[in-house]
Motif scaffolding. Structure first.
Motif, PDB file in Angstrom:
ATOM      1  N   TRP A  76       0.108   3.809  22.068  1.00 16.22           N
ATOM      2  CA  TRP A  76       0.417   4.011  20.583  1.00 16.22           C
ATOM      3  C   TRP A  76       1.472   2.573  20.778  1.00 16.22           C
ATOM      4  O   TRP A  76       1.761   2.207  19.582  1.00 16.22           O
ATOM      5  CB  TRP A  76       1.418   4.671  20.305  1.00 16.22           C
ATOM      6  N   PRO A 140       3.128  10.462  19.222  1.00 13.06           N
ATOM      7  CA  PRO A 140       2.564  11.148  17.299  1.00 13.06           C
ATOM      8  C   PRO A 140       1.756  12.558  18.070  1.00 13.06           C
ATOM      9  O   PRO A 140       0.874  12.576  18.687  1.00 13.06           O
ATOM     10  CB  PRO A 140       1.747   9.742  16.905  1.00 13.06           C
ATOM     11  N   PHE A 143      -0.753  13.476  11.381  1.00 15.12           N
ATOM     12  CA  PHE A 143       0.043  12.616  10.197  1.00 15.12           C
ATOM     13  C   PHE A 143       0.072  13.204   8.942  1.00 15.12           C
ATOM     14  O   PHE A 143      -0.155  14.594   8.740  1.00 15.12           O
ATOM     15  CB  PHE A 143      -0.882  10.957  10.228  1.00 15.12           C
ATOM     16  N   LYS A 145      -0.718  11.735   4.647  1.00 16.59           N
ATOM     17  CA  LYS A 145      -2.143  10.802   3.643  1.00 16.59           C
ATOM     18  C   LYS A 145      -1.454  11.186   2.421  1.00 16.59           C
ATOM     19  O   LYS A 145      -0.634  11.648   2.148  1.00 16.59           O
ATOM     20  CB  LYS A 145      -3.413  11.363   3.765  1.00 16.59           C
ATOM     21  N   ILE A 160      -0.662   5.969   4.792  1.00 11.19           N
ATOM     22  CA  ILE A 160      -0.749   7.387   6.357  1.00 11.19           C
ATOM     23  C   ILE A 160       0.980   6.967   6.818  1.00 11.19           C
ATOM     24  O   ILE A 160       1.311   5.574   6.873  1.00 11.19           O
ATOM     25  CB  ILE A 160      -1.823   6.975   7.604  1.00 11.19           C
ATOM     26  N   CYS A 161       1.387   8.046   7.287  1.00 13.18           N
ATOM     27  CA  CYS A 161       2.560   8.164   8.161  1.00 13.18           C
ATOM     28  C   CYS A 161       2.235   9.326   9.735  1.00 13.18           C
ATOM     29  O   CYS A 161       1.820  10.292   9.143  1.00 13.18           O
ATOM     30  CB  CYS A 161       3.302   7.944   7.575  1.00 13.18           C
ATOM     31  N   ILE A 162       2.412   8.928  10.989  1.00 16.34           N
ATOM     32  CA  ILE A 162       2.667   9.403  11.258  1.00 16.34           C
ATOM     33  C   ILE A 162       3.735  10.114  11.937  1.00 16.34           C
ATOM     34  O   ILE A 162       5.462   9.512  12.222  1.00 16.34           O
ATOM     35  CB  ILE A 162       1.908   8.907  12.793  1.00 16.34           C
ATOM     36  N   ARG A 169       9.851  10.060  12.288  1.00 17.74           N
ATOM     37  CA  ARG A 169       8.229   9.086  10.991  1.00 17.74           C
ATOM     38  C   ARG A 169       8.506   7.819  12.235  1.00 17.74           C
ATOM     39  O   ARG A 169       9.816   7.674  12.445  1.00 17.74           O
ATOM     40  CB  ARG A 169       8.701   8.371   9.782  1.00 17.74           C
ATOM     41  N   LEU A 172       3.990   2.616  12.369  1.00 17.87           N
ATOM     42  CA  LEU A 172       2.199   2.284  12.224  1.00 17.87           C
ATOM     43  C   LEU A 172       1.613   1.299  11.711  1.00 17.87           C
ATOM     44  O   LEU A 172       1.990   0.745  10.621  1.00 17.87           O
ATOM     45  CB  LEU A 172       1.538   3.180  11.916  1.00 17.87           C
ATOM     46  N   ALA A 177      -3.079   2.308  12.222  1.00  9.48           N
ATOM     47  CA  ALA A 177      -3.867   3.792  10.916  1.00  9.48           C
ATOM     48  C   ALA A 177      -5.142   3.675  10.394  1.00  9.48           C
ATOM     49  O   ALA A 177      -5.825   4.305   9.736  1.00  9.48           O
ATOM     50  CB  ALA A 177      -3.255   2.882   9.460  1.00  9.48           C
ATOM     51  N   ILE A 182      -5.719   8.312  14.982  1.00 10.20           N
ATOM     52  CA  ILE A 182      -5.288   8.259  14.435  1.00 10.20           C
ATOM     53  C   ILE A 182      -6.072  10.767  14.115  1.00 10.20           C
ATOM     54  O   ILE A 182      -5.525  11.804  13.494  1.00 10.20           O
ATOM     55  CB  ILE A 182      -4.639   8.060  12.894  1.00 10.20           C
ATOM     56  N   GLU A 187      -3.188  16.990  10.796  1.00 13.51           N
ATOM     57  CA  GLU A 187      -3.280  16.546   9.118  1.00 13.51           C
ATOM     58  C   GLU A 187      -1.710  17.211   9.002  1.00 13.51           C
ATOM     59  O   GLU A 187      -3.024  18.899   9.105  1.00 13.51           O
ATOM     60  CB  GLU A 187      -4.213  16.044   8.540  1.00 13.51           C
TER      61      GLU A 187
END
Length: 307
Positions: A76, A140, A143, A145, A160-162, A169, A172, A177, A182, A187
């Motif tokens: 990552w 991570p 995630f 959305k 989107i955030c992971i 957080r 990314l 993304a 991902i 989710e």
């Protein structure tokens, strides 16, 4: 006789004078030696200070930021981009020296300030000037959305955030993304999209609770055929920030998980909530005993059934 006596007296007088002269020289030496020793020590100290102050700027000890290396890899993380950001934000492009006694701490604090870095485990110096850093990255696990519409005049939020297992957080980029990596994460659905800056903890207890569940399930996520984690709409009875959760399979089945306590602990003494590890162990026992995933599909799972 008188001549002999006179000679003896003269000899004794000469001996006494010699003795006094010798004693005087000893006194002079005793007085002079400490002063001489102090002068020599001062000269050596001054010389050492001159050398010590000049040494850090010497090419023999001068460390260029390009010679700082992060040893630990992660799929990552781009290690070079971390170093570039750290060097710029912590002003590490100033003159660095291997002789600086605070160099290790300065590097550790600067690198640990990066959102992807959990802890710096070791900083090693080498000659010719080079530094190797061993660290542990944040991993991570889930995630979120952004399903909110873009409003006119409002700043566009990321799509989107992971986050890691603590709900922090993580940075990314666009390529990440859009990557398939991902899709291997959980989710967390049904939550407002209000992301904090990278490196900060998400304030919403539903996201922090979901992150803990995703972290506990991470090793078995694929085997269980899971897709998402969904919190309840309202907190559990008697709580303000503890929510119940459900696991969502790839085909949409809901598997009750129960409450996940983030800031609170169960207040009912007659109710003992199993830990996340205990719940995962029960799920694993079920799928291994039946040879199916949580969607009911036959799987060649193998392995021993947890006891």
């Amino acid at each position: 006789m008188d001549g002999n006596v006179t000679g003896m007296v003269k000899n004794e007088g000469k001996s006494a004078m010699k003795h006094r002269r010798g004693s005087a020289r000893q006194v002079v030496l005793l007085l002079t030696f400490p002063l001489l020793f102090t002068a020599i020590a001062a000269a050596l100290y001054w010389g050492w200070q001159v050398v010590w102050q000049a040494a850090p700027s010497s090419p023999q000890f001068s460390l260029h930021p390009a010679n700082i290396e992060i040893l630990t890899e992660s799929p990552w993380v781009d290690r070079s981009s971390i170093l570039q950001q750290v060097v710029h934000e912590a002003s590490l492009d100033d003159q660095l020296s291997l002789l600086d006694p605070g160099l290790n701490e300065r590097l550790s604090l600067a690198i640990e300030d990066h959102p992807w870095v959990e802890v710096v485990e070791r900083v090693e110096k080498f000659q010719p000037p080079r530094v190797v850093v061993t660290l542990r990255y944040r991993e991570p696990v889930a995630f979120i959305k952004n399903n909110q519409p873009v409003l006119p005049g409002k700043k566009r939020l990321p799509e989107i955030c992971i986050i890691d297992g603590e709900g922090i957080r993580l940075p990314l980029n666009k390529a990440q993304a859009d990557s398939l990596a991902i899709q291997s994460l959980a989710e967390i659905t049904g939550v407002p999209f209000r992301p904090p800056p990278p490196g900060d903890v998400w304030k919403d207890p539903r996201i922090r609770g979901g992150a803990r569940i995703a972290d506990a399930l991470q090793a078995d996520w694929e085997m269980f055929a899971l897709r998402a984690i969904e919190p309840s709409v309202q907190p559990v009875v008697g709580s303000s920030d503890t929510y119940a959760f459900a696991l969502i399979t790839r085909e949409g089945r809901q598997i009750p998980w129960g409450p996940e306590y983030v800031n609170e602990k169960p207040t009912d003494p007659g109710r003992i909530e199993p830990t996340a590890e205990e719940k995962v162990s029960r799920l694993k026992a079920y799928v291994q005993e039946n040879g199916i995933d949580l969607d009911g599909h036959q799987q060649n799972l193998g392995g021993a059934v947890p006891k």
